[in-house]
Design a protein around this motif. Sequence first.
Motif, PDB file in Angstrom:
ATOM      1  N   SER A  99      -3.245   7.712  -9.516  1.00 35.50           N
ATOM      2  CA  SER A  99      -4.399   8.434  -8.973  1.00 35.50           C
ATOM      3  C   SER A  99      -4.145   9.079  -7.622  1.00 35.50           C
ATOM      4  O   SER A  99      -4.991   9.833  -7.141  1.00 35.50           O
ATOM      5  N   THR A 100      -3.017   8.778  -6.967  1.00 29.79           N
ATOM      6  CA  THR A 100      -2.713   9.404  -5.682  1.00 29.79           C
ATOM      7  C   THR A 100      -1.428  10.214  -5.786  1.00 29.79           C
ATOM      8  O   THR A 100      -0.664  10.058  -6.737  1.00 29.79           O
ATOM      9  N   LYS A 101      -1.200  11.032  -4.790  1.00 25.15           N
ATOM     10  CA  LYS A 101       0.028  11.839  -4.759  1.00 25.15           C
ATOM     11  C   LYS A 101       0.723  11.590  -3.431  1.00 25.15           C
ATOM     12  O   LYS A 101       0.198  12.004  -2.397  1.00 25.15           O
ATOM     13  N   ARG A 211       6.531  -3.609   2.383  1.00 32.24           N
ATOM     14  CA  ARG A 211       6.162  -3.229   3.751  1.00 32.24           C
ATOM     15  C   ARG A 211       6.549  -1.782   4.051  1.00 32.24           C
ATOM     16  O   ARG A 211       5.809  -1.051   4.725  1.00 32.24           O
ATOM     17  N   VAL A 212       7.699  -1.364   3.531  1.00 32.33           N
ATOM     18  CA  VAL A 212       8.128   0.020   3.714  1.00 32.33           C
ATOM     19  C   VAL A 212       7.143   0.969   3.026  1.00 32.33           C
ATOM     20  O   VAL A 212       6.734   1.986   3.610  1.00 32.33           O
ATOM     21  N   ILE A 213       6.747   0.635   1.808  1.00 26.74           N
ATOM     22  CA  ILE A 213       5.795   1.480   1.074  1.00 26.74           C
ATOM     23  C   ILE A 213       4.461   1.534   1.814  1.00 26.74           C
ATOM     24  O   ILE A 213       3.860   2.611   1.972  1.00 26.74           O
ATOM     25  N   ASP A 219      -2.076   3.537   1.336  1.00 28.67           N
ATOM     26  CA  ASP A 219      -3.167   3.844   0.387  1.00 28.67           C
ATOM     27  C   ASP A 219      -2.689   4.524  -0.900  1.00 28.67           C
ATOM     28  O   ASP A 219      -3.512   5.052  -1.652  1.00 28.67           O
ATOM     29  N   CYS A 220      -1.385   4.518  -1.164  1.00 27.09           N
ATOM     30  CA  CYS A 220      -0.935   5.120  -2.424  1.00 27.09           C
ATOM     31  C   CYS A 220      -1.266   4.184  -3.589  1.00 27.09           C
ATOM     32  O   CYS A 220      -1.314   2.967  -3.430  1.00 27.09           O
ATOM     33  N   ALA A 221      -1.504   4.771  -4.751  1.00 25.35           N
ATOM     34  CA  ALA A 221      -1.682   3.981  -5.981  1.00 25.35           C
ATOM     35  C   ALA A 221      -0.359   3.321  -6.319  1.00 25.35           C
ATOM     36  O   ALA A 221       0.691   3.961  -6.269  1.00 25.35           O
TER      37      ALA A 221
END
Length: 302
Positions: A99-101, A211-213, A219-221
């Motif tokens: 749902s996110t980009k 943690r890197v993500i 807030d990424c899916a």
Amino acid sequence: MGFFDKIKAGLTRTKENISNIGHSFDQLFAGELDDDFYDELEESLILADTGMDTTLELVEELRGRVREEHIKTVEEARECMCRVITDAMTVGEPTLNLSTKPAVVLFIGVNGVGKTTTIGKIGHQLKNERKKVLLCAADTFRAAAAEQLTIWAERSGVEIIKQHEGADPAAVVFDAASAAKARRADVVLIDTAGRLHNKQNLMNELNKISRVIDRELPDCARETLLVLDATTGQNGLIQAKQFKEAAGITGIVLTKLDGTAKGGIAIAIAKELGVPVKYAGVGEGIDDLKPFDAAEFAQALI
């Protein structure tokens, strides 16, 4: 060939295994709806590697529905059993959350289950859906893991981020996150090492990646998919329980479902873990990893 036909063909070995040792489902649902029927149904499900606990719960649920719905024939019972299995496997969200980009999909699992191949095939599917896909070769421990993923990237026409063998996996994920933002990627598919020897190592490595993500793509899916080899049967279920406890998983990819006599393991995994099977591998081809459909699986099996 659609999912139903592929699964039906793929479950041939499961059905042959049942027929060789006990009563096939076809024989079973051609008899009488009596106590022997339920005993033989239990035996057939256990032979399909559905597992003792799950089998007993499924058969008890069928007994209850037969009474409530006033079912009188084995053919009606067969249709009811398909619904029982479908309901048992309908847990969580069956499709990927993109749902996110970008969205991020993390792939975990032990070596040899088909993890890298799975990533390549899903990347190919997403590319065909006109998504900009980025592969991340964060399995830096296994010799040639990045090279194998590179072959899939080239075959699928998607981009790949990689470093040298032995590099810090979290550093590769950082590079991939940076590239995803710069190149406006839709999805990042991350391969991870499959030979972390204990839960603490697994937790430490995945926490570092996480943690890197969180820092680079807040807030990424996110999805964490556990890739399991269906031919391992109940051992795969044990593996799944350990990974769920150690890492948390949002879905299962069940590979080699076409080569196993233990197809019932798909039911046990979904029911006992409460985690959806999102994809099933039903062949060697690039298009032979299919979005999982519980209702079609139940019909193909029963």
